[in-house]
Write a protein that holds these residues in place. Structure first.
Motif, PDB file in Angstrom:
ATOM      1  N   PHE A   1      21.641 -32.288 -46.658  1.00  0.00           N
ATOM      2  CA  PHE A   1      20.719 -31.217 -46.293  1.00  0.00           C
ATOM      3  C   PHE A   1      20.460 -31.282 -44.805  1.00  0.00           C
ATOM      4  CE2 PHE A   1      20.084 -31.038 -50.724  1.00  0.00           C
ATOM      5  CZ  PHE A   1      19.374 -29.892 -51.037  1.00  0.00           C
ATOM      6  N   ARG A   2      20.429 -30.126 -44.151  1.00  0.00           N
ATOM      7  CA  ARG A   2      19.973 -30.075 -42.760  1.00  0.00           C
ATOM      8  C   ARG A   2      18.609 -29.399 -42.800  1.00  0.00           C
ATOM      9  NH1 ARG A   2      23.721 -27.097 -39.669  1.00  0.00           N
ATOM     10  NH2 ARG A   2      24.852 -28.993 -39.234  1.00  0.00           N
ATOM     11  N   ILE A   3      17.633 -30.055 -42.207  1.00  0.00           N
ATOM     12  CA  ILE A   3      16.288 -29.488 -42.169  1.00  0.00           C
ATOM     13  C   ILE A   3      15.815 -29.427 -40.725  1.00  0.00           C
ATOM     14  CG2 ILE A   3      15.639 -30.102 -44.512  1.00  0.00           C
ATOM     15  CD1 ILE A   3      14.265 -32.589 -43.460  1.00  0.00           C
ATOM     16  N   LYS A   4      14.971 -28.419 -40.439  1.00  0.00           N
ATOM     17  CA  LYS A   4      14.466 -28.207 -39.089  1.00  0.00           C
ATOM     18  C   LYS A   4      12.950 -28.317 -39.102  1.00  0.00           C
ATOM     19  CE  LYS A   4      14.318 -24.038 -37.341  1.00  0.00           C
ATOM     20  NZ  LYS A   4      14.669 -22.749 -36.779  1.00  0.00           N
ATOM     21  N   CYS A   5      12.416 -29.173 -38.244  1.00  0.00           N
ATOM     22  CA  CYS A   5      10.970 -29.328 -38.122  1.00  0.00           C
ATOM     23  C   CYS A   5      10.384 -28.031 -37.562  1.00  0.00           C
ATOM     24  CB  CYS A   5      10.646 -30.504 -37.200  1.00  0.00           C
ATOM     25  SG  CYS A   5       8.873 -30.745 -36.932  1.00  0.00           S
ATOM     26  N   LEU A   6       9.351 -27.510 -38.211  1.00  0.00           N
ATOM     27  CA  LEU A   6       8.764 -26.247 -37.762  1.00  0.00           C
ATOM     28  C   LEU A   6       7.828 -26.434 -36.573  1.00  0.00           C
ATOM     29  CD1 LEU A   6       8.053 -24.477 -41.161  1.00  0.00           C
ATOM     30  CD2 LEU A   6       9.987 -24.175 -39.611  1.00  0.00           C
ATOM     31  N   LYS A   7       7.475 -27.688 -36.256  1.00  0.00           N
ATOM     32  CA  LYS A   7       6.577 -27.940 -35.136  1.00  0.00           C
ATOM     33  C   LYS A   7       7.348 -28.099 -33.821  1.00  0.00           C
ATOM     34  CE  LYS A   7       2.580 -30.636 -33.794  1.00  0.00           C
ATOM     35  NZ  LYS A   7       1.648 -31.709 -34.159  1.00  0.00           N
ATOM     36  N   CYS A   8       8.467 -28.865 -33.859  1.00  0.00           N
ATOM     37  CA  CYS A   8       9.198 -29.132 -32.610  1.00  0.00           C
ATOM     38  C   CYS A   8      10.643 -28.630 -32.625  1.00  0.00           C
ATOM     39  CB  CYS A   8       9.178 -30.625 -32.301  1.00  0.00           C
ATOM     40  SG  CYS A   8      10.161 -31.629 -33.430  1.00  0.00           S
ATOM     41  N   ASN A   9      11.080 -28.023 -33.742  1.00  0.00           N
ATOM     42  CA  ASN A   9      12.434 -27.477 -33.917  1.00  0.00           C
ATOM     43  C   ASN A   9      13.552 -28.519 -33.918  1.00  0.00           C
ATOM     44  OD1 ASN A   9      11.704 -24.797 -34.291  1.00  0.00           O
ATOM     45  ND2 ASN A   9      11.595 -24.425 -32.097  1.00  0.00           N
ATOM     46  N   HIS A  10      13.228 -29.806 -34.085  1.00  0.00           N
ATOM     47  CA  HIS A  10      14.247 -30.857 -34.176  1.00  0.00           C
ATOM     48  C   HIS A  10      14.950 -30.739 -35.522  1.00  0.00           C
ATOM     49  CE1 HIS A  10      16.091 -34.719 -33.266  1.00  0.00           C
ATOM     50  NE2 HIS A  10      15.880 -35.044 -34.544  1.00  0.00           N
ATOM     51  N   GLN A  11      16.291 -30.893 -35.521  1.00  0.00           N
ATOM     52  CA  GLN A  11      17.045 -30.795 -36.770  1.00  0.00           C
ATOM     53  C   GLN A  11      17.545 -32.166 -37.203  1.00  0.00           C
ATOM     54  OE1 GLN A  11      19.865 -27.684 -37.207  1.00  0.00           O
ATOM     55  NE2 GLN A  11      18.674 -26.226 -36.023  1.00  0.00           N
ATOM     56  N   VAL A  12      17.519 -32.407 -38.505  1.00  0.00           N
ATOM     57  CA  VAL A  12      17.910 -33.694 -39.083  1.00  0.00           C
ATOM     58  C   VAL A  12      18.821 -33.441 -40.274  1.00  0.00           C
ATOM     59  CG1 VAL A  12      17.043 -35.787 -40.196  1.00  0.00           C
ATOM     60  CG2 VAL A  12      15.690 -34.699 -38.423  1.00  0.00           C
ATOM     61  N   MET A  13      19.864 -34.274 -40.415  1.00  0.00           N
ATOM     62  CA  MET A  13      20.730 -34.226 -41.594  1.00  0.00           C
ATOM     63  C   MET A  13      20.333 -35.381 -42.511  1.00  0.00           C
ATOM     64  SD  MET A  13      23.231 -31.870 -41.605  1.00  0.00           S
ATOM     65  CE  MET A  13      24.672 -32.535 -42.386  1.00  0.00           C
ATOM     66  N   LEU A  14      20.145 -35.072 -43.803  1.00  0.00           N
ATOM     67  CA  LEU A  14      19.783 -36.097 -44.786  1.00  0.00           C
ATOM     68  C   LEU A  14      20.684 -35.983 -46.002  1.00  0.00           C
ATOM     69  CD1 LEU A  14      15.893 -35.657 -44.897  1.00  0.00           C
ATOM     70  CD2 LEU A  14      17.126 -37.564 -43.885  1.00  0.00           C
ATOM     71  N   PRO A  15      21.085 -37.130 -46.596  1.00  0.00           N
ATOM     72  CA  PRO A  15      21.804 -37.048 -47.867  1.00  0.00           C
ATOM     73  C   PRO A  15      20.879 -36.485 -48.951  1.00  0.00           C
ATOM     74  CG  PRO A  15      21.596 -39.342 -47.124  1.00  0.00           C
ATOM     75  CD  PRO A  15      20.923 -38.469 -46.115  1.00  0.00           C
ATOM     76  N   ARG A  16      21.441 -35.792 -49.924  1.00  0.00           N
ATOM     77  CA  ARG A  16      20.661 -35.131 -50.980  1.00  0.00           C
ATOM     78  C   ARG A  16      19.646 -36.052 -51.661  1.00  0.00           C
ATOM     79  NH1 ARG A  16      20.611 -30.691 -54.559  1.00  0.00           N
ATOM     80  NH2 ARG A  16      22.307 -29.684 -53.470  1.00  0.00           N
ATOM     81  N   PRO A  17      20.023 -37.284 -52.106  1.00  0.00           N
ATOM     82  CA  PRO A  17      19.027 -38.125 -52.787  1.00  0.00           C
ATOM     83  C   PRO A  17      17.822 -38.469 -51.904  1.00  0.00           C
ATOM     84  CG  PRO A  17      21.235 -38.994 -53.120  1.00  0.00           C
ATOM     85  CD  PRO A  17      21.344 -37.896 -52.116  1.00  0.00           C
ATOM     86  N   LYS A  18      18.071 -38.749 -50.634  1.00  0.00           N
ATOM     87  CA  LYS A  18      16.974 -39.083 -49.715  1.00  0.00           C
ATOM     88  C   LYS A  18      16.074 -37.869 -49.477  1.00  0.00           C
ATOM     89  CE  LYS A  18      15.946 -41.423 -45.426  1.00  0.00           C
ATOM     90  NZ  LYS A  18      16.464 -42.197 -44.306  1.00  0.00           N
ATOM     91  N   PHE A  19      16.691 -36.695 -49.352  1.00  0.00           N
ATOM     92  CA  PHE A  19      15.918 -35.464 -49.156  1.00  0.00           C
ATOM     93  C   PHE A  19      15.033 -35.184 -50.368  1.00  0.00           C
ATOM     94  CE2 PHE A  19      15.531 -30.912 -50.028  1.00  0.00           C
ATOM     95  CZ  PHE A  19      14.818 -30.512 -48.909  1.00  0.00           C
ATOM     96  N   GLU A  20      15.628 -35.229 -51.578  1.00  0.00           N
ATOM     97  CA  GLU A  20      14.871 -34.911 -52.793  1.00  0.00           C
ATOM     98  C   GLU A  20      13.728 -35.894 -53.020  1.00  0.00           C
ATOM     99  OE1 GLU A  20      17.854 -34.631 -55.838  1.00  0.00           O
ATOM    100  OE2 GLU A  20      18.302 -32.543 -55.335  1.00  0.00           O
ATOM    101  N   LYS A  21      13.930 -37.153 -52.651  1.00  0.00           N
ATOM    102  CA  LYS A  21      12.887 -38.162 -52.807  1.00  0.00           C
ATOM    103  C   LYS A  21      11.752 -37.939 -51.797  1.00  0.00           C
ATOM    104  CE  LYS A  21      14.341 -42.242 -53.876  1.00  0.00           C
ATOM    105  NZ  LYS A  21      14.919 -43.605 -53.815  1.00  0.00           N
ATOM    106  N   GLY A  22      12.091 -37.407 -50.623  1.00  0.00           N
ATOM    107  CA  GLY A  22      11.106 -37.225 -49.558  1.00  0.00           C
ATOM    108  C   GLY A  22      10.292 -35.946 -49.643  1.00  0.00           C
ATOM    109  N   VAL A  23      10.730 -34.981 -50.457  1.00  0.00           N
ATOM    110  CA  VAL A  23      10.015 -33.712 -50.562  1.00  0.00           C
ATOM    111  C   VAL A  23       8.755 -33.875 -51.395  1.00  0.00           C
ATOM    112  CG1 VAL A  23      10.114 -31.353 -51.462  1.00  0.00           C
ATOM    113  CG2 VAL A  23      12.066 -32.290 -50.264  1.00  0.00           C
ATOM    114  N   LYS A  24       7.633 -33.437 -50.848  1.00  0.00           N
ATOM    115  CA  LYS A  24       6.358 -33.497 -51.564  1.00  0.00           C
ATOM    116  C   LYS A  24       6.105 -32.180 -52.297  1.00  0.00           C
ATOM    117  CE  LYS A  24       1.614 -34.977 -50.788  1.00  0.00           C
ATOM    118  NZ  LYS A  24       0.673 -35.471 -49.787  1.00  0.00           N
ATOM    119  N   ALA A  25       6.381 -31.059 -51.630  1.00  0.00           N
ATOM    120  CA  ALA A  25       6.129 -29.749 -52.240  1.00  0.00           C
ATOM    121  C   ALA A  25       6.949 -28.669 -51.536  1.00  0.00           C
ATOM    122  CB  ALA A  25       4.652 -29.398 -52.143  1.00  0.00           C
ATOM    123  N   VAL A  26       7.207 -27.587 -52.269  1.00  0.00           N
ATOM    124  CA  VAL A  26       7.842 -26.411 -51.662  1.00  0.00           C
ATOM    125  C   VAL A  26       6.699 -25.492 -51.235  1.00  0.00           C
ATOM    126  CG1 VAL A  26       9.344 -24.432 -52.036  1.00  0.00           C
ATOM    127  CG2 VAL A  26       9.890 -26.634 -53.095  1.00  0.00           C
TER     128      VAL A  26
END
Length: 67
Positions: A32-57
C-alpha cells in the motif's frame, strides 16, 4: 475485513512524526502507498503491516459515490 480502495482516508494507530494520524490511500495491492494528509509525505507499506496499523476508515470512496 474492510476492502480498502484508492482514495479512502484512514486513521492510523500511531502518528506520523509530523503529528498527523490521517492518511490517503494512493495505491493498493501487495503493498500500500499512503500519503500523510498533514505533510504530504508518502510511505509504502506491505499489506499485513498496513492492515494491522489501521485504526478506522475516516472517509470511504464508496460512501462519497453514493451521496
Amino acid at each position: 475485513m474492510h476492502k480498502f480502495r484508492v482514495g479512502d482516508i484512514v486513521k492510523m494507530r500511531k502518528p506520523h512524526p509530523c503529528g498527523g494520524y490521517e492518511w490517503e490511500i494512493t495505491r493498493t495491492g501487495m503493498d500500500f502507498r499512503i500519503k500523510c494528509l498533514k505533510c504530504n509525505h508518502q510511505v509504502m507499506l506491505p499489506r499485513p503491516k498496513f492492515e494491522k496499523g489501521v485504526k478506522a476508515v475516516v472517509k470511504s470512496v464508496v460512501e462519497s459515490e453514493e451521496n
